[in-house]
Motif scaffolding. Structure first.
Motif, mmCIF file in Angstrom:
data_model
loop_
_atom_site.group_PDB
_atom_site.id
_atom_site.type_symbol
_atom_site.label_atom_id
_atom_site.label_comp_id
_atom_site.label_asym_id
_atom_site.label_seq_id
_atom_site.Cartn_x
_atom_site.Cartn_y
_atom_site.Cartn_z
ATOM 1 N N LYS A 28 0.812 -1.219 0.000
ATOM 2 C CA LYS A 28 0.000 0.000 0.000
ATOM 3 C C LYS A 28 0.848 1.272 0.000
ATOM 4 C CE LYS A 28 -4.596 -0.432 1.872
ATOM 5 N NZ LYS A 28 -5.544 -0.210 2.953
ATOM 6 N N GLU A 29 1.925 1.238 0.767
ATOM 7 C CA GLU A 29 2.741 2.458 0.874
ATOM 8 C C GLU A 29 3.416 2.774 -0.455
ATOM 9 O OE1 GLU A 29 2.302 4.587 3.225
ATOM 10 O OE2 GLU A 29 0.922 3.026 3.934
ATOM 11 N N ALA A 30 3.954 1.735 -1.097
ATOM 12 C CA ALA A 30 4.581 1.930 -2.412
ATOM 13 C C ALA A 30 3.539 2.452 -3.402
ATOM 14 C CB ALA A 30 5.181 0.625 -2.911
ATOM 15 N N LEU A 31 2.314 1.928 -3.273
ATOM 16 C CA LEU A 31 1.242 2.348 -4.168
ATOM 17 C C LEU A 31 0.920 3.832 -3.965
ATOM 18 C CD1 LEU A 31 -0.947 1.789 -6.241
ATOM 19 C CD2 LEU A 31 -2.408 0.986 -4.396
ATOM 20 N N ARG A 32 0.874 4.255 -2.696
ATOM 21 C CA ARG A 32 0.618 5.674 -2.413
ATOM 22 C C ARG A 32 1.617 6.571 -3.138
ATOM 23 N NH1 ARG A 32 -3.208 5.856 1.790
ATOM 24 N NH2 ARG A 32 -2.814 4.079 3.155
ATOM 25 N N GLU A 33 2.874 6.132 -3.141
ATOM 26 C CA GLU A 33 3.913 6.925 -3.817
ATOM 27 C C GLU A 33 3.646 7.018 -5.316
ATOM 28 O OE1 GLU A 33 7.926 5.606 -2.900
ATOM 29 O OE2 GLU A 33 7.368 5.535 -0.776
ATOM 30 N N VAL A 34 3.199 5.880 -5.890
ATOM 31 C CA VAL A 34 2.903 5.875 -7.327
ATOM 32 C C VAL A 34 1.738 6.821 -7.632
ATOM 33 C CG1 VAL A 34 2.109 4.452 -9.254
ATOM 34 C CG2 VAL A 34 3.741 3.524 -7.621
ATOM 35 N N LEU B 280 -13.754 0.174 -15.917
ATOM 36 C CA LEU B 280 -13.190 -0.612 -14.819
ATOM 37 C C LEU B 280 -11.795 -1.037 -15.233
ATOM 38 C CD1 LEU B 280 -15.797 -3.201 -13.528
ATOM 39 C CD2 LEU B 280 -14.909 -1.190 -12.345
ATOM 40 N N ASP B 281 -10.823 -0.653 -14.460
ATOM 41 C CA ASP B 281 -9.435 -0.899 -14.833
ATOM 42 C C ASP B 281 -8.764 -1.755 -13.756
ATOM 43 O OD1 ASP B 281 -6.796 -0.801 -15.531
ATOM 44 O OD2 ASP B 281 -6.607 1.377 -15.403
ATOM 45 N N PHE B 282 -8.618 -3.049 -14.027
ATOM 46 C CA PHE B 282 -7.876 -3.931 -13.112
ATOM 47 C C PHE B 282 -6.401 -3.671 -13.360
ATOM 48 C CE2 PHE B 282 -11.163 -6.703 -11.386
ATOM 49 C CZ PHE B 282 -12.218 -6.451 -12.254
ATOM 50 N N TRP B 283 -5.729 -3.130 -12.357
ATOM 51 C CA TRP B 283 -4.348 -2.718 -12.600
ATOM 52 C C TRP B 283 -3.445 -2.996 -11.418
ATOM 53 C CZ3 TRP B 283 -1.738 1.677 -10.322
ATOM 54 C CH2 TRP B 283 -2.492 2.360 -9.362
ATOM 55 N N GLY B 284 -2.154 -2.913 -11.679
ATOM 56 C CA GLY B 284 -1.142 -3.019 -10.648
ATOM 57 C C GLY B 284 0.093 -2.307 -11.162
ATOM 58 N N ASN B 285 0.876 -1.777 -10.270
ATOM 59 C CA ASN B 285 2.048 -1.021 -10.704
ATOM 60 C C ASN B 285 3.261 -1.940 -10.809
ATOM 61 O OD1 ASN B 285 3.320 1.562 -11.311
ATOM 62 N ND2 ASN B 285 4.502 1.100 -9.467
ATOM 63 N N TRP B 286 3.212 -2.898 -11.752
ATOM 64 C CA TRP B 286 4.370 -3.779 -11.907
ATOM 65 C C TRP B 286 4.747 -3.898 -13.354
ATOM 66 C CZ3 TRP B 286 -0.197 -5.901 -9.659
ATOM 67 C CH2 TRP B 286 -1.037 -6.556 -10.567
#
Lengths: 104, 286
Positions: A28-34, B280-286
């Motif tokens: 969650k914390e890394a996500l907040r930064e993004v 609806l956007d299923f996403w992740g920052n990877w």
């Protein structure tokens, strides 16, 4: 992806439109930064910090990003559209909303 | 997402070519496969490092030209697989080819050997993972053969599930082709990936028919192979997910309600947005 979504959200700021994320990140914390860094203003469901969270499982999502576009009645109208195709899908559905309003 | 685009770019570059000095083959095929794996892995590691160290676009382009290719091992591994005649070493060679070499011709030759020698192998299910999106002509035949002749329930179940998934994904492609214009980016992209013939065939196929076919096979997976383990669960769980998608998440269906919390723990639900067009956007920052 982010810049495209950002411009879509900005362009449709005053329209009956919402971009809703379902986020499957683990931290969650890394996500907040993004969110901060990428200026992501739209709301996301937090899916429990895993790619096999309850929402992704219920929607059988196995690849990311996965996109669904719903009309104003909540019906699934498009899947897997990206980039320009996503914009076109949204514009088509917004035109439907306009037409329905005019017909009232 | 940007990060992933770059990785995908490098993956494409890896397919583009590049040559390393060849090594002499040894007599032991198992040792030879290990040596090939290690050599290729090292070449990739070196390449990634060089790519990361490049500072200008020009330098990156130059570096990209030196990306290692798995193609050069194709003939040798195919020979090992053929000679092993159904043995574990040959299976290992085939799996590596299917996972690392994308040249359709090499893939097809690997499948021909698999058809002749490996459909009855207990790990034949392992081949299926690489067959999900393979465009090699023998893909369907080999899945059908595994289902028909294998004595291993696990391999048969995974082949059956893969067959259903392929049909489901063909249905998606067919509707995408229908929705996109002849000159559209989508149409051109799909056609260049699948080949003219397959794309034309799918364009003429009713997606609903493909979905109905897929649905039947998913049902068979649940009934006949449900208890086979797959990923972190069973084939029954996986196939039920697909059946749910086909039945409840198709175009035209009402979107199932989503209830949850946002990043800050504030509860909200999808139906709060009724009256609005929603992406609806299923996403992740990877």
């Amino acid at each position: 992806m982010y810049p495209h979504e950002r411009s879509l959200v900005q362009r449709l700021e005053n329209k009956p439109f919402a971009l809703i994320g379902i986020n499957s990140d683990g931290d969650k914390e890394a996500l907040r930064e993004v969110l901060e860094k990428e200026n992501i203003t739209w709301r996301s469901f937090w899916d429990g910090g895993t790619t096999s969270g309850p929402i992704a499982t219920a929607w059988n999502v196995r690849g990311w990003p996965t996109i669904y576009v719903l009309d104003a009645q909540g019906r699934i109208r498009y899947r897997g559209v990206r980039g320009e195709a996503m914009d076109k899908a949204v514009d088509t559905l917004l035109a439907e909303v306009e037409r329905d309003k005019a017909g009232d | 997402m940007k990060k992933r685009t770059i990785v995908a770019g490098i993956a494409l570059l890896l397919l583009a070519g590049g040559r390393l000095p060849a090594q002499e083959a040894t007599g032991d095929p198992a040792a030879r496969i290990e040596a090939i794996k290690a050599e290729y892995q090292q070449a990739r590691t070196d390449f990634y490092q060089k790519y990361r160290e490049a500072t200008t676009d020009e330098e990156r382009q130059e570096t990209a030209k030196t990306s290692p290719s798995a193609d050069r091992y194709g003939d040798e591994l195919l020979a090992i697989a053929r000679a092993a005649d159904g043995g574990d070493v040959g299976m290992d060679a085939l799996l590596w080819i299917l996972q690392n070499i994308r040249t359709p011709d090499t893939q097809e030759r690997a499948l021909a050997i698999a058809l002749d020698h490996y459909v009855g192998h207990q790990n034949a299910g392992g081949l299926c993972g690489s067959l999900l999106y393979s465009t090699a002509p023998s893909t369907l035949k080999i899945l059908e053969q595994i289902i028909e002749v294998s004595e291993h329930n696990e391999a048969r179940g995974i082949a059956c599930y893969t067959l259903a998934q392929r049909l489901k994904s063909e249905a998606e492609t067919a509707s995408m082709l229908r929705a996109s214009g002849p000159e559209s980016e989508e149409r051109i992209g799909i056609t260049s990936y699948l080949g003219e013939e397959k794309a034309t065939e799918l364009l003429a196929t009713d997606p609903a028919k493909l979905e109905a076919k897929a649905e039947k096979i998913f049902e068979r997976v649940v009934a006949d192979f449900g208890d086979v383990s797959y990923r972190r669960g069973t084939l029954a769980a996986a196939a039920r997910g697909d059946l749910n998608e086909l039945r409840n998440l198709a175009i035209g269906k009402m979107a199932p309600e989503i209830q949850g919390e946002d990043i800050d723990g504030v509860a909200f639900k999808l139906s709060d947005y009724r009256g609005k067009v929603v992406v609806l956007d299923f996403w992740g920052n990877w």
